[in-house]
Design a protein around this motif. Structure first.
Motif, PDB file in Angstrom:
ATOM      1  N   GLN A   1       0.625 -76.004 132.908  1.00 14.31           N
ATOM      2  CA  GLN A   1       1.638 -76.477 132.048  1.00 14.31           C
ATOM      3  C   GLN A   1       1.436 -77.645 131.158  1.00 14.31           C
ATOM      4  OE1 GLN A   1       5.673 -75.731 134.405  1.00 14.31           O
ATOM      5  NE2 GLN A   1       4.341 -75.759 136.085  1.00 14.31           N
ATOM      6  N   LYS A   2       0.698 -78.687 131.827  1.00 13.83           N
ATOM      7  CA  LYS A   2       0.397 -79.899 131.271  1.00 13.83           C
ATOM      8  C   LYS A   2      -0.481 -79.541 129.851  1.00 13.83           C
ATOM      9  CE  LYS A   2       1.088 -82.725 135.419  1.00 13.83           C
ATOM     10  NZ  LYS A   2       0.406 -83.521 136.486  1.00 13.83           N
TER      11      LYS A   2
ATOM     12  N   GLN B   1       0.645 -76.374 138.091  1.00 11.45           N
ATOM     13  CA  GLN B   1       1.309 -77.685 137.694  1.00 11.45           C
ATOM     14  C   GLN B   1       0.405 -78.237 136.044  1.00 11.45           C
ATOM     15  OE1 GLN B   1       0.800 -80.378 140.847  1.00 11.45           O
ATOM     16  NE2 GLN B   1       2.688 -79.199 141.786  1.00 11.45           N
ATOM     17  N   ASN B   2      -0.895 -77.907 136.440  1.00 10.25           N
ATOM     18  CA  ASN B   2      -1.712 -78.681 135.474  1.00 10.25           C
ATOM     19  C   ASN B   2      -1.990 -77.616 134.209  1.00 10.25           C
ATOM     20  OD1 ASN B   2      -2.510 -80.861 136.587  1.00 10.25           O
ATOM     21  ND2 ASN B   2      -4.138 -79.955 137.707  1.00 10.25           N
TER      22      ASN B   2
ATOM     23  N   THR C   1      -2.167 -83.428 144.483  1.00 14.59           N
ATOM     24  CA  THR C   1      -1.905 -83.481 143.105  1.00 14.59           C
ATOM     25  C   THR C   1      -2.909 -84.686 142.229  1.00 14.59           C
ATOM     26  OG1 THR C   1       0.158 -82.710 143.409  1.00 14.59           O
ATOM     27  CG2 THR C   1      -0.269 -83.263 141.059  1.00 14.59           C
TER      28      THR C   1
ATOM     29  N   THR D   1       6.632 -75.459 129.635  1.00 16.53           N
ATOM     30  CA  THR D   1       7.001 -75.472 130.906  1.00 16.53           C
ATOM     31  C   THR D   1       7.432 -74.002 131.527  1.00 16.53           C
ATOM     32  OG1 THR D   1       8.366 -77.566 130.357  1.00 16.53           O
ATOM     33  CG2 THR D   1       9.151 -76.279 132.213  1.00 16.53           C
TER      34      THR D   1
ATOM     35  N   ALA E   1       4.486 -73.116 141.905  1.00 16.32           N
ATOM     36  CA  ALA E   1       5.083 -74.393 141.375  1.00 16.32           C
ATOM     37  C   ALA E   1       4.468 -75.640 142.141  1.00 16.32           C
ATOM     38  CB  ALA E   1       6.472 -74.482 141.431  1.00 16.32           C
ATOM     39  N   ASP E   2       3.928 -75.384 143.536  1.00 18.35           N
ATOM     40  CA  ASP E   2       3.329 -76.396 144.291  1.00 18.35           C
ATOM     41  C   ASP E   2       1.935 -76.568 144.475  1.00 18.35           C
ATOM     42  OD1 ASP E   2       5.991 -76.837 145.540  1.00 18.35           O
ATOM     43  OD2 ASP E   2       5.770 -75.623 147.131  1.00 18.35           O
TER      44      ASP E   2
END
Length: 554
Positions: free
Chosen positions: A93-94, A90-91, A34, A99, A84-85
Motif C-alpha cells: 500500500q505504501k 502493508q508496504n 514491521t 489504501t 493487514a498484519d
C-alpha cells in the motif's frame, strides 16, 4: 447477474472443483517486525512505467480504498493471521500509494467461500483465484456471468508494464488469455525456466555410497537400490510418498510411470496425439512393477494412507531412503531432520527413471510459465477499475518486480552490485522462523501473485547446494514435448469434462490402489479399460483435442 447463473455456479462448484495448483516449493516458518518508516520510504521511490501509452508514476495520488479478496499463504499459519498484519501487504500500500482493505477466506476453505461470495453479488474490487482451473466453465463463463471483467481495454489503457511484457513474450501472452482472446487476470508469471521445475525423485546419497551403489537411473537400478536399503540399512519403508488425497499422489507428474512412457493424466505421445496415461499399456506395466515392489516390502506398507506427517516421520527415522518431493519443502525440510540423527546423512535428487540406461525420461513435473494460482481478476462490479489496474500493474514494472520478489530495501534485502541479496531477517530470522515463513512476511516471491517471479529468489531460497543441483537434475527430461499446454475448455465442454474427470479419477484411484496392494490381479487392468470407456474417456480426449486446437490458434 442472473440468479440462475448463481445457482448453476453453486451447484457446479461443489462437484467439479479441481485441486489447487501448488505454486512454490515451501519449506519452513517465520515472523518479524514491521519495517522502519525510513526503510519504507526508500521502497516508495517513484517509478515510471517503461512502456508505450500513459506513463504511471508510483506512489499514485488517490484517496480511493480498494478491496481485495484472497487466501493467506500457508507459510503464515501461526505467524500472521491476516493480510493487514503482514509487512508485505502493508508496504504494498505504501509503495503504490493505494489504501487496501483485505478479506481472506478461512484456511483451506477458499473454494467454498468464493462460492458464497459470488452468489451474494457483493464483490470486492479484486479477487485472487484460479479462474482457469477451478471455476466451472472457466474464465469466459466468469466474464459472461458478470463476475469478473474482460481486461483487454483495461490493460491497453492502464497497464503499460504488463502490456509491454506480453508483447515481448508472445508464448506467455498465449497462456494468459482465453481461446476467444480475452485477458481476465493480472497473471503470476514464472520469469525463468529454472522456476518451473521443483519436484522429482530423492534418494539417500550416504546410503548409496556406503553400499557401493550408483545413483539409480533405470527401473532395475531403483529395484536394486530399494532392496539394498531394506536388507542392509533396515529401511522398513524403503520407498514412501504422500498418497493423500489420492494414491501415490506425488507420482502424478510421472515420477516413475514415465519410465513406462505414460503419466497419470493426459499427455501427448511422440506423434502429438492426446493420450490418457492410465488407459495405456505402460500404466499396466507401471502397476505390475509397483505391485512387485510392494509385495516384497520395498514400499511403505501404509502407503495408501500416507500423508505428509507420516512421510516426514519415515524419512527422519531412517525408515525411508527414497521418495518424491520438492527441492524446497522436501530436501530443505528433510535434510535437517536426517542430519540431526545422522550427521553424515545426505539427500540428493536423482534423475527421473527410465527403462534403458542412457534414455531420457519422457515426462516430469514442470509448471507452465503462467501459473493460474495467485493471478488477480478485477471484478465486473468494481467502480475503481483504473486505480485497481494501475495498482496491479506495479508488479510488472522494474521497481515492482524488486518489491514483490525481494521486499523492502534495507529491511528484507540489500543490493550487492546488481544483485538483490536477502538479509538475515529472512534467511537467519532472529525469531527462529524458517526462511519460507520469514519470506512470506516480506515478499511474494516464494509463492505467487500478480508479478513476474525472479530466478534470483530461488537461487537464495535453496540454501543447500543439493537443492540447487536438484533443479538441474530434474530438468533433464522430454516433458516439453509431451506436456499439454494450459488449454481451456469452453463453458459447455468444461461442465461435461468435469463430470467425466470425476468418474475417471475415481476409477484410476481404485485401480491403482487395488492392483498395487494385490487385492486385484494385474489381469483386472483390462476390466478397468471397459470402465473408462463407459464413463466416456473418448469424449474427454475429444474435448482435450478441441481445446488444444483452439489454443494453437490463439
Amino acid at each position: 447477474m442472473k440468479r440462475n447463473s448463481k445457482k448453476m455456479f453453486t451447484m457446479l462448484v461443489t462437484t467439479s472443483l479441481m485441486g489447487s495448483l501448488v505454486v512454490a516449493c515451501s519449506s519452513n516458518s517465520s515472523t518479524t517486525s514491521t519495517p522502519s518508516p525510513a526503510a519504507s520510504a526508500d521502497a516508495t521511490k517513484a517509478s515510471t512505467a517503461p512502456a508505450a501509452g500513459a506513463a504511471v508514476t508510483y506512489p499514485l495520488k488517490t484517496d480511493k480504498t480498494l478491496t481485495y479478496w484472497g487466501e493467506v499463504t500457508g507459510n503464515l499459519t501461526g505467524v500472521k493471521g491476516t493480510h493487514a498484519d503482514t509487512p508485505f501487504f502493508q508496504n504494498w500500500q505504501k509503495v503504490t500509494g493505494v489504501t487496501m482493505k483485505f478479506t481472506a477466506p478461512p484456511t483451506n476453505q477458499a473454494d467454498q467461500a468464493i462460492n458464497v461470495m459470488l452468489a451474494t453479488g457483493d464483490l470486492p474490487d479484486m479477487i485472487e483465484y484460479d479462474f482457469q482451473g477451478k471455476f466451472p466453465g472457466g474464465p469466459e463463463k466468469a466474464i459472461k456471468d458478470g463476475y469478473i471483467l474482460k481486461l483487454n481495454d483495461t490493460i491497453d489503457k492502464y497497464a503499460p508494464n504488463l502490456k509491454k511484457y506480453l508483447k515481448e513474450h508472445p508464448d506467455i501472452d498465449k497462456q494468459v488469455k482465453t481461446d476467444n482472446g480475452s485477458y481476465y487476470v493480472f497473471p503470476f508469471i514464472r520469469g525463468d525456466d529454472l522456476l518451473r521445475v521443483f519436484q522429482g525423485p530423492i534418494v539417500r546419497k550416504d546410503w548409496l555410497d556406503e553400499l557401493g551403489l550408483p545413483v539409480p537411473q533405470t527401473i532395475d537400478e531403483w529395484y536394486t537400490t530399494l532392496k539394498a536399503f531394506k536388507e542392509k540399512k533396515g529401511a522398513t519403508a524403503s520407498f514412501s510418498v504422500v498418497s493423500v488425497p489420492r494414491p501415490f499422489n506425488e507420482l502424478a507428474n510421472g515420477a516413475f510411470a514415465s519410465a513406462f512412457g505414460v503419466t497419470r493424466d493426459f499427455y501427448m505421445d511422440d506423434k502429438g496425439a492426446i493420450k490418457f496415461g492410465p488407459a495405456e499399456k505402460g500404466y499396466k506395466d507401471f502397476l505390475a512393477t509397483f505391485h512387485k515392489w510392494y509385495a516384497e516390502g520395498l514400499i511403505d506398507k501404509n502407503f495408501a494412507t500416507a500423508d505428509s506427517k507420516s512421510l516426514d516421520a519415515n524419512i527422519a527415522s531412517g525408515a525411508t531412503g527414497v521418495t518424491v518431493g520438492n527441492a524446497g519443502g522436501g530436501i530443505g525440510k528433510w535434510q535437517p531432520l536426517i542430519s540431526a540423527k545422522d550427521p553424515k546423512g545426505v539427500l540428493i535428487a536423482a534423475p527421473y527413471p527410465v527403462l534403458k540406461k542412457g534414455d531420457i525420461a519422457m515426462y516430469s513435473q514442470k509448471d507452465p510459465a503462467n501459473a493460474p494460482g495467485g493471478s488477480v481478476a478485477i471484478t465486473a462490479t468494481s467502480k475503481n477499475i483504473e486505480t485497481t489496474a494501475k495498482l496491479l500493474d506495479y508488479g510488472y514494472s522494474t521497481e515492482g518486480g524488486l518489491f514483490f520478489n525481494f521486499g523492502t530495501p534495507g529491511v528484507s534485502y540489500n543490493m550487492e552490485g546488481n544483485y538483490p541479496k536477502y538479509t538475515d531477517l529472512l534467511m537467519k530470522n532472529p525469531d527462529k522462523l524458517a526462511p519460507a515463513q520469514a519470506m512470506s512476511m516480506y515478499i511474494r516471491g516464494n509463492y505467487n501473485g500478480p508479478f513476474i517471479q525472479d530466478k534470483r529468489y530461488i537461487e537464495q531460497y535453496l540454501a543447500l547446494q543439493t537443492q540447487r543441483d536438484a533443479l538441474t537434475t530434474w530438468s533433464k527430461t522430454d516433458v516439453d514435448k509431451h506436456k499439454l499446454p494450459p488449454i481451456t475448455a469452453t463453458p459447455e465442454e468444461s461442465t461435461e469434462l468435469a463430470k467425466i474427470m470425476t468418474d475417471l479419477n475415481t476409477i484410476v484411484d481404485e485401480m491403482t490402489l487395488k492392483i498395487i496392494l494385490g487385492t486385484e490381479p494385474i489381469e483386472s487392468f483390462d476390466k478397468y479399460m471397459e470402465k473408462f470407456n463407459s464413463v466416456k474417456l473418448n469424449r474427454a480426449i475429444e474435448i482435450k483435442k478441441a481445446s488444444l486446437d483452439r489454443y494453437n490458434k490463439r
